[in-house]
Scaffold this motif. Structure first.
Motif, PDB file in Angstrom:
ATOM      1  N   ASP A   1     -38.378 -35.994  71.432  1.00 39.89           N
ATOM      2  CA  ASP A   1     -37.678 -35.115  70.481  1.00 39.89           C
ATOM      3  C   ASP A   1     -36.545 -34.315  71.120  1.00 39.89           C
ATOM      4  N   GLU A   2     -36.782 -33.784  72.336  1.00 37.13           N
ATOM      5  CA  GLU A   2     -35.759 -32.930  72.979  1.00 37.13           C
ATOM      6  C   GLU A   2     -34.450 -33.690  73.172  1.00 37.13           C
ATOM      7  N   LEU A   3     -34.570 -34.950  73.588  1.00 35.32           N
ATOM      8  CA  LEU A   3     -33.367 -35.759  73.819  1.00 35.32           C
ATOM      9  C   LEU A   3     -32.698 -36.115  72.491  1.00 35.32           C
ATOM     10  N   ILE A   4     -33.500 -36.365  71.466  1.00 32.00           N
ATOM     11  CA  ILE A   4     -32.948 -36.657  70.138  1.00 32.00           C
ATOM     12  C   ILE A   4     -32.121 -35.476  69.642  1.00 32.00           C
ATOM     13  N   LEU A   5     -32.662 -34.264  69.792  1.00 38.91           N
ATOM     14  CA  LEU A   5     -31.945 -33.051  69.357  1.00 38.91           C
ATOM     15  C   LEU A   5     -30.616 -32.921  70.095  1.00 38.91           C
ATOM     16  N   LYS A   6     -30.641 -33.192  71.399  1.00 29.84           N
ATOM     17  CA  LYS A   6     -29.418 -33.101  72.198  1.00 29.84           C
ATOM     18  C   LYS A   6     -28.399 -34.157  71.758  1.00 29.84           C
ATOM     19  N   ARG A   7     -28.895 -35.371  71.526  1.00 23.38           N
ATOM     20  CA  ARG A   7     -28.001 -36.468  71.128  1.00 23.38           C
ATOM     21  C   ARG A   7     -27.321 -36.185  69.788  1.00 23.38           C
ATOM     22  N   ILE A   8     -28.123 -35.767  68.784  1.00 21.09           N
ATOM     23  CA  ILE A   8     -27.559 -35.615  67.441  1.00 21.09           C
ATOM     24  C   ILE A   8     -26.752 -34.336  67.284  1.00 21.09           C
ATOM     25  N   SER A   9     -27.265 -33.213  67.813  1.00 25.16           N
ATOM     26  CA  SER A   9     -26.561 -31.937  67.617  1.00 25.16           C
ATOM     27  C   SER A   9     -25.223 -31.900  68.346  1.00 25.16           C
ATOM     28  N   GLY A  10     -25.056 -32.815  69.312  1.00 25.01           N
ATOM     29  CA  GLY A  10     -23.784 -32.858  70.044  1.00 25.01           C
ATOM     30  C   GLY A  10     -22.721 -33.721  69.383  1.00 25.01           C
ATOM     31  N   ARG A  11     -23.070 -34.370  68.283  1.00 26.19           N
ATOM     32  CA  ARG A  11     -22.094 -35.238  67.601  1.00 26.19           C
ATOM     33  C   ARG A  11     -21.009 -34.416  66.918  1.00 26.19           C
ATOM     34  N   ARG A  12     -19.798 -34.926  66.978  1.00 28.42           N
ATOM     35  CA  ARG A  12     -18.671 -34.326  66.255  1.00 28.42           C
ATOM     36  C   ARG A  12     -17.921 -35.459  65.558  1.00 28.42           C
ATOM     37  N   THR A  13     -17.509 -35.231  64.325  1.00 26.95           N
ATOM     38  CA  THR A  13     -16.916 -36.299  63.521  1.00 26.95           C
ATOM     39  C   THR A  13     -15.530 -35.932  63.012  1.00 26.95           C
ATOM     40  N   HIS A  14     -14.619 -36.926  63.053  1.00 28.00           N
ATOM     41  CA  HIS A  14     -13.313 -36.776  62.414  1.00 28.00           C
ATOM     42  C   HIS A  14     -13.471 -37.386  61.022  1.00 28.00           C
ATOM     43  N   ILE A  15     -13.605 -36.535  60.028  1.00 26.25           N
ATOM     44  CA  ILE A  15     -13.957 -36.962  58.672  1.00 26.25           C
ATOM     45  C   ILE A  15     -13.007 -38.015  58.115  1.00 26.25           C
ATOM     46  N   GLN A  16     -11.703 -37.807  58.301  1.00 26.32           N
ATOM     47  CA  GLN A  16     -10.710 -38.691  57.679  1.00 26.32           C
ATOM     48  C   GLN A  16     -10.808 -40.147  58.161  1.00 26.32           C
ATOM     49  N   SER A  17     -11.122 -40.352  59.453  1.00 25.90           N
ATOM     50  CA  SER A  17     -11.154 -41.715  60.008  1.00 25.90           C
ATOM     51  C   SER A  17     -12.562 -42.234  60.253  1.00 25.90           C
ATOM     52  N   GLY A  18     -13.540 -41.298  60.360  1.00 28.92           N
ATOM     53  CA  GLY A  18     -14.904 -41.707  60.687  1.00 28.92           C
ATOM     54  C   GLY A  18     -15.149 -41.788  62.184  1.00 28.92           C
ATOM     55  N   ARG A  19     -14.104 -41.479  63.007  1.00 25.70           N
ATOM     56  CA  ARG A  19     -14.286 -41.511  64.460  1.00 25.70           C
ATOM     57  C   ARG A  19     -15.301 -40.449  64.883  1.00 25.70           C
ATOM     58  N   THR A  20     -16.172 -40.829  65.811  1.00 25.95           N
ATOM     59  CA  THR A  20     -17.178 -39.869  66.266  1.00 25.95           C
ATOM     60  C   THR A  20     -17.056 -39.607  67.767  1.00 25.95           C
ATOM     61  N   TYR A  21     -17.442 -38.405  68.160  1.00 20.57           N
ATOM     62  CA  TYR A  21     -17.434 -37.985  69.556  1.00 20.57           C
ATOM     63  C   TYR A  21     -18.765 -37.330  69.868  1.00 20.57           C
ATOM     64  N   HIS A  22     -18.946 -37.000  71.142  1.00 19.57           N
ATOM     65  CA  HIS A  22     -20.155 -36.270  71.534  1.00 19.57           C
ATOM     66  C   HIS A  22     -19.789 -35.281  72.633  1.00 19.57           C
ATOM     67  N   ILE A  23     -20.197 -34.015  72.462  1.00 19.68           N
ATOM     68  CA  ILE A  23     -19.777 -32.969  73.411  1.00 19.68           C
ATOM     69  C   ILE A  23     -20.304 -33.207  74.832  1.00 19.68           C
ATOM     70  N   TYR A  24     -21.411 -33.989  74.948  1.00 18.98           N
ATOM     71  CA  TYR A  24     -21.950 -34.287  76.284  1.00 18.98           C
ATOM     72  C   TYR A  24     -21.588 -35.683  76.764  1.00 18.98           C
ATOM     73  N   PHE A  25     -21.739 -36.676  75.882  1.00 17.68           N
ATOM     74  CA  PHE A  25     -21.635 -38.072  76.306  1.00 17.68           C
ATOM     75  C   PHE A  25     -20.287 -38.733  76.046  1.00 17.68           C
ATOM     76  N   ASN A  26     -19.532 -38.214  75.076  1.00 16.05           N
ATOM     77  CA  ASN A  26     -18.230 -38.812  74.747  1.00 16.05           C
ATOM     78  C   ASN A  26     -17.305 -37.738  74.174  1.00 16.05           C
ATOM     79  N   PRO A  27     -16.966 -36.724  74.998  1.00 15.61           N
ATOM     80  CA  PRO A  27     -16.184 -35.600  74.473  1.00 15.61           C
ATOM     81  C   PRO A  27     -14.741 -35.978  74.140  1.00 15.61           C
ATOM     82  N   PRO A  28     -14.141 -35.302  73.150  1.00 15.43           N
ATOM     83  CA  PRO A  28     -12.720 -35.551  72.854  1.00 15.43           C
ATOM     84  C   PRO A  28     -11.871 -35.002  74.004  1.00 15.43           C
ATOM     85  N   LYS A  29     -10.629 -35.476  74.104  1.00 20.35           N
ATOM     86  CA  LYS A  29      -9.736 -35.013  75.185  1.00 20.35           C
ATOM     87  C   LYS A  29      -9.513 -33.508  75.083  1.00 20.35           C
ATOM     88  N   GLU A  30      -9.385 -33.038  73.850  1.00 23.42           N
ATOM     89  CA  GLU A  30      -9.194 -31.610  73.611  1.00 23.42           C
ATOM     90  C   GLU A  30     -10.368 -31.107  72.779  1.00 23.42           C
TER      91      GLU A  30
END
Length: 217
Positions: A113-142
């Motif tokens: 569960d702890e890892l699941i919470l970290k994985r999901i709560s770190g997701r960030r989405t660009h609504i218009q395109s559907g592109r997704t990022y992750h603050i820990y594993f795949n952060p945006p450039k800015e």
């Protein structure tokens, strides 16, 4: 070939389903994608689904089964498909069984569960395109901005901590019975069922799946 991927939200089903789908040329049916399509279209069923997911609750079996069946009966799914995140309840599993579709493989991903919470709560989405990022594993450039448009990234309602906790709780309520159901189906030699360690790197998990399919198919 018909394959089912099981696992709580954030266990890596989506990543593996894309790899399997590409390799074996079978279309992926993701209940998450189907529900999001309806939410984005803002139709009647989409508004209903949005309000359910916002609370971290599960969409009813009737709604999910109807939407999945709509996909399955399309011509390009006749020769095979991969179900990502479906079934989630015994009723849904029996629904698939009653369609008289032979399921060849069921893979369940296990992640704490702890890892699941970290994985999901770190997701960030660009609504218009559907592109997704992750603050820990795949952060945006800015921080907080889409790499291409520089528009603001958002946290989806169902990716917020309270919603994730509710989703996990709901998942666990149904999962024990679902696992028992597929273990029984395995005993009866109706399908092949495997539980995989979802904490491993995606490429390692995929190699395990590929090895199983190639050796058992």
């Amino acid at each position: 070939m018909h394959i089912i991927l099981l696992g709580a939200p954030g266990t890596g089903k989506g990543t593996q389903s894309k790899l399997i789908s590409k390799k074996y040329k079978i279309p992926q049916i993701s209940t998450g994608d189907i529900l999001r399509e309806h939410i984005e279209s803002k139709n009647k069923i989409g508004k209903k689904i949005y309000n359910i997911l916002k609370k971290g609750e599960l969409v009813s079996d009737n709604i999910v089964c109807d939407l999945v069946y709509e996909k399955i009966k399309k011509a390009n799914y006749v020769k095979g498909f991969l179900l990502d995140g479906f079934p989630r309840t015994i009723q849904q599993a029996k629904y698939i069984s009653n369609l008289n579709i032979k399921i060849h493989f069921v893979f369940e991903f296990i992640v704490p569960d702890e890892l699941i919470l970290k994985r999901i709560s770190g997701r960030r989405t660009h609504i218009q395109s559907g592109r997704t990022y992750h603050i820990y594993f795949n952060p945006p450039k800015e921080e907080g901005k889409d790499d291409i448009t520089k528009e603001k990234l958002v946290i989806r309602e169902d990716d917020k901590i309270e919603s994730i906790k509710n989703r996990l709780e709901n998942y666990k309520k149904n999962n024990k019975k679902l696992t028992e159901y597929y273990l029984e189906e395995k005993k009866l030699k109706k399908l092949k069922f495997f539980q995989l360690d979802g904490t491993k790197k995606p490429n390692i998990i995929y190699k395990e799946i590929e090895k199983i399919i190639e050796s058992k198919n």
